[in-house]
Scaffold this motif. Structure first.
Motif, PDB file in Angstrom:
ATOM      1  N   TYR A   1      14.286  -8.540   7.042  1.00 48.19           N
ATOM      2  CA  TYR A   1      13.849  -8.979   5.715  1.00 48.19           C
ATOM      3  C   TYR A   1      13.090  -7.843   5.027  1.00 48.19           C
ATOM      4  O   TYR A   1      12.237  -7.194   5.635  1.00 48.19           O
ATOM      5  CB  TYR A   1      12.941 -10.201   5.821  1.00 48.19           C
ATOM      6  N   THR A   2      13.384  -7.614   3.755  1.00 46.96           N
ATOM      7  CA  THR A   2      12.618  -6.638   2.975  1.00 46.96           C
ATOM      8  C   THR A   2      11.275  -7.241   2.575  1.00 46.96           C
ATOM      9  O   THR A   2      11.037  -8.443   2.751  1.00 46.96           O
ATOM     10  CB  THR A   2      13.371  -6.243   1.699  1.00 46.96           C
ATOM     11  N   GLY A   3      10.416  -6.423   1.999  1.00 37.93           N
ATOM     12  CA  GLY A   3       9.145  -6.928   1.503  1.00 37.93           C
ATOM     13  C   GLY A   3       9.337  -8.013   0.461  1.00 37.93           C
ATOM     14  O   GLY A   3       8.621  -9.016   0.443  1.00 37.93           O
TER      15      GLY A   3
ATOM     16  N   GLY B   1      16.236   3.915  -0.214  1.00 42.80           N
ATOM     17  CA  GLY B   1      16.112   2.801   0.710  1.00 42.80           C
ATOM     18  C   GLY B   1      16.609   1.530   0.062  1.00 42.80           C
ATOM     19  O   GLY B   1      16.968   1.511  -1.122  1.00 42.80           O
ATOM     20  N   ALA B   2      16.644   0.479   0.833  1.00 43.65           N
ATOM     21  CA  ALA B   2      17.188  -0.793   0.363  1.00 43.65           C
ATOM     22  C   ALA B   2      16.351  -1.363  -0.772  1.00 43.65           C
ATOM     23  O   ALA B   2      15.151  -1.085  -0.883  1.00 43.65           O
ATOM     24  CB  ALA B   2      17.242  -1.792   1.526  1.00 43.65           C
ATOM     25  N   PRO B   3      16.965  -2.184  -1.623  1.00 45.20           N
ATOM     26  CA  PRO B   3      16.198  -2.867  -2.672  1.00 45.20           C
ATOM     27  C   PRO B   3      15.110  -3.738  -2.049  1.00 45.20           C
ATOM     28  O   PRO B   3      15.327  -4.369  -1.016  1.00 45.20           O
ATOM     29  CB  PRO B   3      17.252  -3.736  -3.380  1.00 45.20           C
TER      30      PRO B   3
ATOM     31  N   ILE C   1      12.593   5.150   2.598  1.00 47.61           N
ATOM     32  CA  ILE C   1      11.647   4.028   2.577  1.00 47.61           C
ATOM     33  C   ILE C   1      12.239   2.919   3.430  1.00 47.61           C
ATOM     34  O   ILE C   1      13.237   2.292   3.060  1.00 47.61           O
ATOM     35  CB  ILE C   1      11.373   3.547   1.137  1.00 47.61           C
ATOM     36  N   GLN C   2      11.631   2.692   4.580  1.00 52.24           N
ATOM     37  CA  GLN C   2      12.241   1.850   5.608  1.00 52.24           C
ATOM     38  C   GLN C   2      11.708   0.418   5.583  1.00 52.24           C
ATOM     39  O   GLN C   2      10.758   0.091   4.868  1.00 52.24           O
ATOM     40  CB  GLN C   2      12.000   2.483   6.977  1.00 52.24           C
TER      41      GLN C   2
ATOM     42  N   SER D   1      18.386 -10.146   2.350  1.00 54.33           N
ATOM     43  CA  SER D   1      19.176  -9.784   1.171  1.00 54.33           C
ATOM     44  C   SER D   1      20.029  -8.540   1.381  1.00 54.33           C
ATOM     45  O   SER D   1      20.922  -8.260   0.584  1.00 54.33           O
ATOM     46  CB  SER D   1      18.242  -9.563  -0.032  1.00 54.33           C
ATOM     47  N   VAL D   2      19.748  -7.787   2.450  1.00 52.02           N
ATOM     48  CA  VAL D   2      20.482  -6.548   2.704  1.00 52.02           C
ATOM     49  C   VAL D   2      21.326  -6.709   3.970  1.00 52.02           C
ATOM     50  O   VAL D   2      20.787  -6.972   5.049  1.00 52.02           O
ATOM     51  CB  VAL D   2      19.514  -5.363   2.869  1.00 52.02           C
ATOM     52  N   PRO D   3      22.654  -6.553   3.870  1.00 52.33           N
ATOM     53  CA  PRO D   3      23.522  -6.697   5.040  1.00 52.33           C
ATOM     54  C   PRO D   3      23.235  -5.627   6.090  1.00 52.33           C
ATOM     55  O   PRO D   3      22.815  -4.508   5.739  1.00 52.33           O
ATOM     56  CB  PRO D   3      24.940  -6.517   4.455  1.00 52.33           C
ATOM     57  N   PRO D   4      23.464  -5.922   7.371  1.00 51.93           N
ATOM     58  CA  PRO D   4      23.201  -4.950   8.448  1.00 51.93           C
ATOM     59  C   PRO D   4      23.914  -3.624   8.259  1.00 51.93           C
ATOM     60  O   PRO D   4      23.338  -2.559   8.540  1.00 51.93           O
ATOM     61  CB  PRO D   4      23.703  -5.685   9.705  1.00 51.93           C
ATOM     62  N   ASP D   5      25.169  -3.651   7.788  1.00 54.20           N
ATOM     63  CA  ASP D   5      25.906  -2.397   7.594  1.00 54.20           C
ATOM     64  C   ASP D   5      25.234  -1.512   6.553  1.00 54.20           C
ATOM     65  O   ASP D   5      25.235  -0.284   6.672  1.00 54.20           O
ATOM     66  CB  ASP D   5      27.350  -2.686   7.167  1.00 54.20           C
ATOM     67  N   GLU D   6      24.666  -2.148   5.524  1.00 55.00           N
ATOM     68  CA  GLU D   6      23.986  -1.375   4.483  1.00 55.00           C
ATOM     69  C   GLU D   6      22.692  -0.770   5.023  1.00 55.00           C
ATOM     70  O   GLU D   6      22.346   0.368   4.697  1.00 55.00           O
ATOM     71  CB  GLU D   6      23.688  -2.263   3.269  1.00 55.00           C
ATOM     72  N   ILE D   7      21.975  -1.528   5.849  1.00 49.31           N
ATOM     73  CA  ILE D   7      20.758  -0.999   6.470  1.00 49.31           C
ATOM     74  C   ILE D   7      21.102   0.240   7.292  1.00 49.31           C
ATOM     75  O   ILE D   7      20.425   1.277   7.208  1.00 49.31           O
ATOM     76  CB  ILE D   7      20.091  -2.063   7.359  1.00 49.31           C
TER      77      ILE D   7
END
Length: 292
Positions: free
Chosen positions: A221-223, A60-62, A182-183, A272-278
């Motif tokens: 937004y991530t945690g 999952g994303a950082p 991990i979403q 911090s995470v671009p939409p394409d990466e999500i």
């Protein structure tokens, strides 16, 4: 003998986590991931069965809480917790990487343990020019994991994590029987996290509707991003007081945090995470985990 003891000291002092106070309730959101880990690892321990031999990949994303989740898992199982960033195998520990891995897994097999291999993509061939070194590391990890799977006396769960699952070599990917996405938090979970963070900052004065208003603005937004938003918002009242030019005289008049402070913080921070990466994590999940 001296070399072996020295290697055990390195593992004990630098990889074994001696203080781990993260509890299951500290992990907000990702109910499906927590449920999967609870069924495969926690419940067998609570029911008095042998500590299960499992291999799980979290991706999952950082900033989405992968490490926090594994720490809570280890605490919940009262297991020894070994945490190794695999990038260190090609940097800090490069001179004795294979010996270190052997010692790490040998020590883990001495008692119920969780071995956490973070940044697992860092031992992929696409990450390095020196394929020989990476192949050595991969082969040793594969060998150790196969040995644990065949050893009825070993009670070791191996958890790996990655922010870039597509870059994990297929030979490594196939080692992990479970792969869990991990979403990002949904709005209710973001509200819960905001309340917890506000309480930690001693400024839990917003209404339910105000918290919901802010949570609605932080979908991607991530945690970690949300924690930064709260941190910036919490110092806005101090900034206002500093702007008066009479800090020492006016400290008693420090105002409470308000929703406008969060709007100011959101102007300073972006996801911090671009939409394409999500989107790429969901695509990977569909292809490699069978999620539809």
């Amino acid at each position: 003998m001296a070399a072996a003891n020295n290697m055990r000291n390195i593992v004990s002092n630098e990889i074994l986590v001696k203080e781990n106070n993260v509890q299951w309730d500290d992990v907000i959101g990702n109910a499906a991931a927590k449920d999967a880990l609870r069924k495969t690892i926690v419940l067998p321990v609570e029911q008095g069965r042998h500590f299960p031999v499992e291999s799980v990949l979290l991706f999952g994303a950082p900033g989405t809480g992968k490490t926090l989740l594994v720490r809570a898992l280890a605490s919940q199982c009262s297991a020894f917790f070994f945490q190794l960033s695999t990038s260190m195998l090609t940097s800090k520990y490069s001179g004795y990487k294979i010996h270190l891995l052997k010692t790490l897994f040998d020590m883990a097999k001495e008692q119920p343990s969780i071995v956490f291999l973070d940044d697992i993509e860092m031992i992929s061939t696409c990450e390095h020019d020196n394929d020989v070194v990476i192949s050595q590391i991969q082969l040793e990890i594969i060998r150790q994991m196969h040995q644990i799977a065949r050893d009825s006396a070993a009670h070791v769960a191996i958890i790996a994590a990655t922010n870039r699952p597509r870059e994990v070599d297929s030979d490594i990917l196939e080692l992990f029987t479970a792969r869990i996405h991990i979403q990002f938090l949904n709005i209710e979970e973001r509200m819960e996290l905001f309340k917890k963070l506000l309480e930690q900052h001693g400024c839990n004065v917003l209404t339910e509707n105000e918290v919901k208003e802010i949570a609605n603005l932080t979908t991607d937004y991530t945690g970690s991003d949300l924690a930064l938003v709260v941190r910036i918002a919490s110092i806005e009242p101090i900034r206002d007081l500093l702007n008066t030019g009479n800090w020492e005289e006016n400290t008693s008049r420090l105002r409470s945090i308000q929703t406008r402070d969060f709007y100011a913080a959101l102007n300073e921070t972006k996801p911090s995470v671009p939409p394409d990466e999500i989107k790429s994590f969901y695509t990977f999940s569909e292809h490699c985990c069978g999620d539809g």
